[in-house]
Design an enzyme around this catalytic site. Structure first.
Site, PDB file in Angstrom:
ATOM      1  N   GLU A  30      -5.465  -8.540   0.885  1.00 14.73           N
ATOM      2  CA  GLU A  30      -6.126  -8.167   2.150  1.00 14.73           C
ATOM      3  C   GLU A  30      -7.590  -7.893   1.892  1.00 14.73           C
ATOM      4  O   GLU A  30      -7.950  -7.240   0.898  1.00 14.73           O
ATOM      5  CB  GLU A  30      -5.539  -6.879   2.752  1.00 14.73           C
ATOM      6  CG  GLU A  30      -4.199  -7.041   3.403  1.00 14.73           C
ATOM      7  CD  GLU A  30      -3.674  -5.735   3.996  1.00 14.73           C
ATOM      8  OE1 GLU A  30      -4.483  -4.874   4.408  1.00 14.73           O
ATOM      9  OE2 GLU A  30      -2.442  -5.590   4.022  1.00 14.73           O
TER      10      GLU A  30
ATOM     11  N   GLU B 124       0.805  -1.227   0.000  1.00 12.68           N
ATOM     12  CA  GLU B 124       0.000   0.000   0.000  1.00 12.68           C
ATOM     13  C   GLU B 124       0.843   1.285   0.000  1.00 12.68           C
ATOM     14  O   GLU B 124       0.805   2.055   0.966  1.00 12.68           O
ATOM     15  CB  GLU B 124      -0.956  -0.005   1.194  1.00 12.68           C
ATOM     16  CG  GLU B 124      -1.860  -1.223   1.230  1.00 12.68           C
ATOM     17  CD  GLU B 124      -2.834  -1.214   2.404  1.00 12.68           C
ATOM     18  OE1 GLU B 124      -2.661  -0.420   3.336  1.00 12.68           O
ATOM     19  OE2 GLU B 124      -3.779  -2.014   2.386  1.00 12.68           O
TER      20      GLU B 124
END
Ligand code: IFM
Length: 448
Positions: free
Chosen positions: A352, A169
């Site tokens: 995720e 991320e």
């Protein structure tokens, strides 16, 4: 309550990988046995973390890792996604810290012994503090330091790893850390966000080139998070606003990887907000990868404004999770299909997905029905994208266990396993049990 998926789904094949995910700073603890990182420094500042906590002990995973591997195995997953703590394995001079690395060697060997595939991320936000003191991700040199770290560690780990991810991320590292200032290192300026993002992406590309040399047989990728942007209404203005927001927050991190360029929005950025791009950078950044990790939790809604770059985020709509994020599984399907249409992608892993819930442990049981519902709806969303032709090879629930949720400290629980932070006792929640049962029902179907 159970989890299920429509009969013909490829998600019922044993070749579809199911896993659970964690990250070093969020679970490891044992902060005294590594160099300080930017989250240690951020947590020490008053008012930055909701409960004033830090990662000094976290889930004490560095001590309890063997029991945690038992836990992972007990869930019947195919894979475990973890991250390496850079300041644990590289010393102040940029050399390998063999003692620090020995922890990951033991862990990976144990996972391999139990036939659990490891998905290893090199950077899940815990930048060594001494590098931050030299400018952190605003300093191009940090990208070369990252390249050195990845080179040394990947050589030392040999063939123990199933799949590497360079970064987790980068949006969060760049935007939340350097532009919004709500994550470490807590800098807040529009001048910083895109500069930090560029150096992170450069670090990714440099690292992929090292991995290609050191371990050609291991899968290599990056993990990006996406918060799909929807217009508040059907007006032209709101649609334009949502598109700009999408370019700013989402496409910014993927387009350079696959198209070798930033979104056109770059031409509209103020001079001082521009990244510092040198010749050849985008070629490095767009070095091909073997897979794309996609993290999805929620969507965001935008309307037009005359301020800033022309978009304004509206408050999330109900239903909300315990961290205040809208539950909107359709956006996951829409996202996966649109990424597939926009780019020439390698296979995708959902690296995720999960929700924070106000879990309560009563008589050794955690009946987290909301989470089961969330998982069910998002597994269906992945299935719908696959039915529409998107090549998705795996799904990781965030998270294996409750852990340090960054600026929220220990107040938000995302785990399939409940952690009592006083005793470090782990209790598998109802969601963990149904995830285990669902995984165990898969068949041997033909593989891709
Ligand atoms: O806990 C985080 C994780 O570290 C990165 N992705 C989002 C999760 C939930 O906020």
């Amino acid at each position: 309550m159970t989890l299920s998926i429509q009969n013909k789904s490829e998600m019922l094949s044993k070749s579809f990988i199911y896993g659970v995910a964690t990250a070093s700073f969020q679970i490891e603890g044992a902060s005294e046995s590594r160099l300080p990182n930017i989250w240690d420094a951020f947590c020490a500042k008053e008012g930055k973390i909701a409960d004033g906590s830090n990662g000094n002990i976290a889930c004490d995973h560095l001590q309890l890792w063997e029991q945690d591997v038992d836990l992972i195995e007990s869930l019947g997953v195919d894979a475990y996604r973890l991250s390496i703590s850079w300041p644990r394995v590289i010393d102040l001079e940029g050399k390998l810290n063999h003692k620090g690395l020995s922890f990951y060697i033991k862990l990976l060997d144990e996972l391999n012994k139990r036939k659990i595939k490891s998905f290893v991320t090199f950077y899940h936000w815990d930048l060594p503090q001494h590098l931050e003191e030299k400018g952190g991700w605003l300093n191009r040199e940090t990208a070369y330091q990252f390249e050195n770290y990845v080179n040394l560690v990947s050589k030392a780990l040999g063939d123990r790893v199933y799949a590497y991810a360079t970064l987790n991320e980068p949006f969060c590292s760049a935007y939340l850390g350097y532009e919004a200032g709500v994550h470490a290192p807590g800098l807040k300026s529009k001048n910083y966000g895109k500069k930090a993002a560029h150096h992170l992406l450069l670090a990714h590309g440099l690292a992929i080139q090292q991995l290609n040399k050191n371990c050609p047989a291991i899968k290599k990728g990056i993990v990006l998070n996406f918060t799909p942007c929807y217009p508040n209404n059907e007006s032209f203005q709101d649609k334009v606003a949502a598109n700009i927001a999408d370019d700013y927050f989402n496409q910014w991190y993927i387009k350079p990887l696959f198209d070798g360029q930033y979104p056109e929005l770059i031409e509209k950025l103020e001079d001082e907000h521009q990244p510092d791009i040198l010749e050849g950078d985008l070629d490095i950044i767009s070095t091909p990868i073997d897979y794309l990790g996609v993290n999805y939790y929620t969507r965001a809604i935008y309307s037009a404004t005359n301020e800033g770059y022309g978009f304004r985020e509206l408050p999330p709509q109900e239903p909300l999770t315990d961290i205040g994020w809208e539950i909107y599984p359709q956006a996951m399907t829409d996202l996966l299909i649109s990424l597939d249409q926009k780019y020439k992608l390698p296979p995708i892993y959902i690296t995720e997905n999960g929700m924070a819930a106000a879990d309560k442990i009563i008589a050794q049981q955690v009946d987290d029905f909301e989470r089961i519902d969330y998982l069910q709806n998002h597994l269906n969303a992945v299935d719908s994208a696959m039915s529409a032709g998107v090549d998705i090879r795996g799904y990781f629930a965030w998270s294996l266990m409750d852990n340090f949720e960054w600026a929220e400290g220990y107040t938000k629980r995302f785990g399939l396993v409940y952690v009592d932070y006083q005793t470090q006792e782990r209790t598998v929640k109802k969601s963990g049990k149904v995830y285990r049962d669902f995984i165990s029902q898969r068949q041997d179907l033909p593989t891709k």
